[in-house]
Design an enzyme around this catalytic site. Structure first.
Site, PDB file in Angstrom:
ATOM      1  N   LYS A 150    -113.745  37.698 -32.815  1.00 41.81           N
ATOM      2  CA  LYS A 150    -113.943  37.970 -34.241  1.00 41.81           C
ATOM      3  C   LYS A 150    -113.295  39.274 -34.683  1.00 41.81           C
ATOM      4  O   LYS A 150    -112.839  39.383 -35.815  1.00 41.81           O
ATOM      5  CB  LYS A 150    -115.443  37.977 -34.583  1.00 41.81           C
ATOM      6  CG  LYS A 150    -116.046  36.588 -34.497  1.00 41.81           C
ATOM      7  CD  LYS A 150    -117.303  36.431 -35.317  1.00 41.81           C
ATOM      8  CE  LYS A 150    -117.688  34.962 -35.377  1.00 41.81           C
ATOM      9  NZ  LYS A 150    -118.954  34.716 -36.030  1.00 41.81           N
ATOM     10  N   LYS A 158    -113.027  25.702 -31.463  1.00 40.41           N
ATOM     11  CA  LYS A 158    -114.285  25.100 -31.913  1.00 40.41           C
ATOM     12  C   LYS A 158    -114.318  24.945 -33.433  1.00 40.41           C
ATOM     13  O   LYS A 158    -113.704  25.733 -34.158  1.00 40.41           O
ATOM     14  CB  LYS A 158    -115.493  25.891 -31.392  1.00 40.41           C
ATOM     15  CG  LYS A 158    -115.851  27.104 -32.177  1.00 40.41           C
ATOM     16  CD  LYS A 158    -117.271  27.597 -31.856  1.00 40.41           C
ATOM     17  CE  LYS A 158    -117.571  28.769 -32.773  1.00 40.41           C
ATOM     18  NZ  LYS A 158    -118.945  28.946 -33.138  1.00 40.41           N
ATOM     19  N   LYS A 181    -117.309  27.616 -39.282  1.00 40.89           N
ATOM     20  CA  LYS A 181    -117.429  27.827 -40.729  1.00 40.89           C
ATOM     21  C   LYS A 181    -116.307  28.698 -41.249  1.00 40.89           C
ATOM     22  O   LYS A 181    -115.894  28.584 -42.390  1.00 40.89           O
ATOM     23  CB  LYS A 181    -118.728  28.582 -41.045  1.00 40.89           C
ATOM     24  CG  LYS A 181    -119.984  27.841 -40.763  1.00 40.89           C
ATOM     25  CD  LYS A 181    -121.150  28.663 -41.330  1.00 40.89           C
ATOM     26  CE  LYS A 181    -122.315  28.693 -40.395  1.00 40.89           C
ATOM     27  NZ  LYS A 181    -122.364  29.884 -39.532  1.00 40.89           N
TER      28      LYS A 181
HETATM   29  N1  AQP Z   1    -118.416  23.809 -33.086  1.00 41.70           N
HETATM   30  C1  AQP Z   1    -119.670  23.880 -32.672  1.00 41.70           C
HETATM   31  N2  AQP Z   1    -120.147  22.976 -31.781  1.00 41.70           N
HETATM   32  C2  AQP Z   1    -121.431  23.033 -31.356  1.00 41.70           C
HETATM   33  N3  AQP Z   1    -122.332  23.963 -31.787  1.00 41.70           N
HETATM   34  C3  AQP Z   1    -121.894  24.871 -32.680  1.00 41.70           C
HETATM   35  N4  AQP Z   1    -122.498  25.899 -33.297  1.00 41.70           N
HETATM   36  C4  AQP Z   1    -121.627  26.502 -34.126  1.00 41.70           C
HETATM   37  N5  AQP Z   1    -120.434  25.898 -34.067  1.00 41.70           N
HETATM   38  C5  AQP Z   1    -120.552  24.875 -33.173  1.00 41.70           C
HETATM   39  C6  AQP Z   1    -123.891  26.266 -33.107  1.00 41.70           C
HETATM   40  O1  AQP Z   1    -124.508  26.348 -34.389  1.00 41.70           O
HETATM   41  C7  AQP Z   1    -125.478  27.382 -34.370  1.00 41.70           C
HETATM   42  C8  AQP Z   1    -125.304  28.292 -35.541  1.00 41.70           C
HETATM   43  O2  AQP Z   1    -124.106  29.001 -35.465  1.00 41.70           O
HETATM   44  P1  AQP Z   1    -123.932  30.288 -36.380  1.00 41.70           P
HETATM   45  O3  AQP Z   1    -124.067  29.946 -37.788  1.00 41.70           O
HETATM   46  O4  AQP Z   1    -124.822  31.381 -35.932  1.00 41.70           O
HETATM   47  O5  AQP Z   1    -122.527  30.829 -36.143  1.00 41.70           O
HETATM   48  P2  AQP Z   1    -121.430  30.471 -35.197  1.00 41.70           P
HETATM   49  O6  AQP Z   1    -121.863  30.073 -33.868  1.00 41.70           O
HETATM   50  O7  AQP Z   1    -120.520  31.628 -35.170  1.00 41.70           O
HETATM   51  O8  AQP Z   1    -120.864  29.230 -35.988  1.00 41.70           O
HETATM   52  P3  AQP Z   1    -119.581  29.158 -36.781  1.00 41.70           P
HETATM   53  O9  AQP Z   1    -119.591  27.916 -37.537  1.00 41.70           O
HETATM   54  O10 AQP Z   1    -118.428  29.361 -35.855  1.00 41.70           O
HETATM   55  O11 AQP Z   1    -119.672  30.328 -37.813  1.00 41.70           O
HETATM   56  P4  AQP Z   1    -118.671  31.481 -38.092  1.00 41.70           P
HETATM   57  O12 AQP Z   1    -117.393  30.792 -38.406  1.00 41.70           O
HETATM   58  O13 AQP Z   1    -119.269  32.187 -39.267  1.00 41.70           O
HETATM   59  O14 AQP Z   1    -118.593  32.331 -36.881  1.00 41.70           O
HETATM   60  C9  AQP Z   1    -125.370  28.084 -33.020  1.00 41.70           C
HETATM   61  O15 AQP Z   1    -126.388  27.587 -32.161  1.00 41.70           O
HETATM   62  C10 AQP Z   1    -124.030  27.668 -32.523  1.00 41.70           C
HETATM   63  O16 AQP Z   1    -123.981  27.652 -31.114  1.00 41.70           O
END
Ligand code: AQP
Length: 345
Positions: free
Chosen positions: A114, A207, A210
Site C-alpha cells: 500500500k 486480488k 476495493k
Molecule cells: N479478494 C479477496 N478475496 C477474499 N477475501 C478478501 N477480503 C478482501 N479482499 C478479498 C477480505 O475481506 C475482509 C475485509 O477487507 P477490508 O475491507 O478490511 O480490506 P482489504 O482486505 O484491504 O480489502 P480490499 O478490498 O483490498 O480493500 P482496499 O482496497 O481498501 O485495501 C477481510 O477479511 C479480507 O481478508
C-alpha cells in the site's frame, strides 16, 4: 474474567464491498452467527490510514453497515458498530504500539504494497495498522477471526502481540487474578470460506480489491444485473478452452479464478464445475457465471439500496452496537491499565 469463545472481524469503509469481501469473509461471518457470540465492526479508523474525504467516509460507513445487514448479519443477534465510537480500540492500540517491535511491522507485506515506492510519504497510521487490528480483536479478548487469506500475516502479528503482552506483564497479570498468567488469548484465524482469495477480473494474479482503480476488476455488491453481466463478459481469460479437470487450471490464473467464483457461488466443487463446463469455450461459461452471480448478488444490492434510504435507522443500529461493544471493551481496558501500571479513577 474467563476467556470465552468470541468472534471479531471488520471491513474498511474505503469503497464498495465486492465479491471478494463477500466470499472471502462475509459468508463465514454469517455462518458463525449461529454458533458464536459475534462482534462485527466497520473499521473507519483503519480507513483513514490513507486519505478519505470526510463526507464520503460518513456515506461509506453507512453503506458498509447496510451491506453487512443486506448480506445477512443480524444486528440483534450480533454486535454491529463502527470502530471510532468505541475509544478503547485506540487506547489499547497505543499500548500495543509499545509492545510490538519495529522489526515485526517492517515485515508486513500489506504496508509495502500500500505504501508503494514512496514509503516516506505513507502515514504513520498505515505503518501501525496491524497493532490497531490486534487491539480491535483483543479488546474483546476474541478467540476467532474470520478473514480472507490476505489478512493471515496481520493475524499472526496479533498473536505475537498477545503473547508478548502476556510474557512482559506476567507478574502483574497473575497479581490481577489470572493465575495462569494469560490475559489475552491467542486469536485463531478462520480462513475457511469457499473462496479465501478472489482475484481481480482484469488480472488473475492480483486480488480483487476495493481500491483497484479499474471498476471492471471487481463485482461490487451494488452492481445491477447488466453491470455484473458486462464485467464477467469482459473478464480477462486465456485462449484455451476450459480444462475438464482441476489440475488443468494450474498456471491459468484467470480461468482458475472464474471457476473458483462459480464454485463458491453455487456451493459446488471446482471439479464438479469443470465436469459440466470443461472442454467448452469461455463465452458459454461466462454466460452461466453471470446468471449465477446476478441471482446471488442482485438481491443484496437491492436490499442495500432499501436500507440506505434510511440513514437515521443505520446510525441508530451503529449507536446501539457501539454501546454493547463498549460494555465488553471497557472492563478489559480497565484490567489492561491495572496490569500496565496506569492509575485510573
Ligand atoms: N479478494 C479477496 N478475496 C477474499 N477475501 C478478501 N477480503 C478482501 N479482499 C478479498 C477480505 O475481506 C475482509 C475485509 O477487507 P477490508 O475491507 O478490511 O480490506 P482489504 O482486505 O484491504 O480489502 P480490499 O478490498 O483490498 O480493500 P482496499 O482496497 O481498501 O485495501 C477481510 O477479511 C479480507 O481478508
Amino acid at each position: 474474567m474467563s476467556i470465552t469463545p468470541r468472534v471479531f472481524s471488520g471491513m474498511q469503509p474505503t469503497g464498495a464491498l465486492h465479491l471478494g469481501n463477500y466470499l472471502g469473509a462475509m459468508l463465514q461471518w454469517i455462518a458463525m452467527q449461529k454458533t458464536h457470540e459475534c462482534i462485527y465492526c466497520v473499521v473507519d479508523m483503519h480507513a483513514i490510514t490513507v486519505w478519505q474525504d470526510p463526507k464520503e467516509l460518513v456515506d461509506a460507513t453507512r453503506r458498509v453497515t447496510a451491506a453487512y445487514i443486506a448480506c445477512g448479519l443480524d444486528p440483534k443477534r450480533s454486535i454491529l458498530f463502527n470502530q471510532s465510537q468505541v475509544a478503547e480500540h485506540a487506547e489499547l492500540a497505543w499500548v500495543f504500539n509499545c509492545v510490538a517491535r519495529l522489526g515485526w511491522l517492517d515485515r508486513m507485506t500489506q504496508f509495502k504494497e500500500k505504501a508503494g515506492k514512496d514509503k516516506e510519504r505513507a502515514s504513520v497510521g498505515l505503518y501501525a495498522y496491524p497493532s490497531l487490528m490486534a487491539a480491535d480483536i483483543l479488546v474483546y479478548r476474541a478467540t476467532h477471526v474470520p478473514v480472507g487469506e490476505d489478512q493471515k500475516q496481520h493475524l499472526e502479528l496479533a498473536r505475537d502481540i498477545a503473547q508478548k503482552f502476556n510474557n512482559d506483564f506476567k507478574e502483574n497479570i497473575v497479581a490481577a487474578g489470572f493465575a495462569d498468567g494469560i490475559f489475552f488469548p491467542q486469536p485463531e484465524p478462520v480462513i475457511t470460506g469457499p473462496a479465501t482469495r478472489v482475484m481481480s477480473l482484469r488480472d488473475g494474479t492480483k486480488k480483487m480489491s476495493k481500491s483497484d482503480p479499474s471498476d471492471l476488476s471487481r463485482i461490487n455488491l451494488t452492481d445491477d444485473a447488466e453491470t455484473i453481466a458486462r464485467k464477467i463478459q469482459k473478464a480477462k481469460t486465456d485462449t484455451e478452452p476450459l480444462p475438464s479437470e482441476e489440475a488443468g487450471l494450474k498456471g491459468r490464473p484467470e480461468a482458475e479464478n472464474l471457476v473458483g467464483i462459480y464454485a463458491a457461488l453455487t456451493g459446488e466443487s471446482p471439479g464438479a464445475v469443470l465436469r459440466q463446463y470443461g472442454g467448452g469455450q469461455f463465452s458459454g461459461f461466462k454466460k452461466a457465471l453471470a446468471e449465477v452471480a446476478v441471482t446471488k448478488v442482485g438481491p443484496i444490492g437491492a436490499e442495500m439500496r432499501r436500507l440506505s434510504s434510511d440513514p437515521v435507522e443505520i446510525d441508530r443500529i451503529l449507536a446501539d452496537g457501539s454501546a454493547r461493544a463498549r460494555a465488553i471493551a471497557a472492563p478489559v481496558m480497565h484490567k489492561v491499565k491495572d496490569i500496565v501500571g496506569f492509575i485510573r479513577s
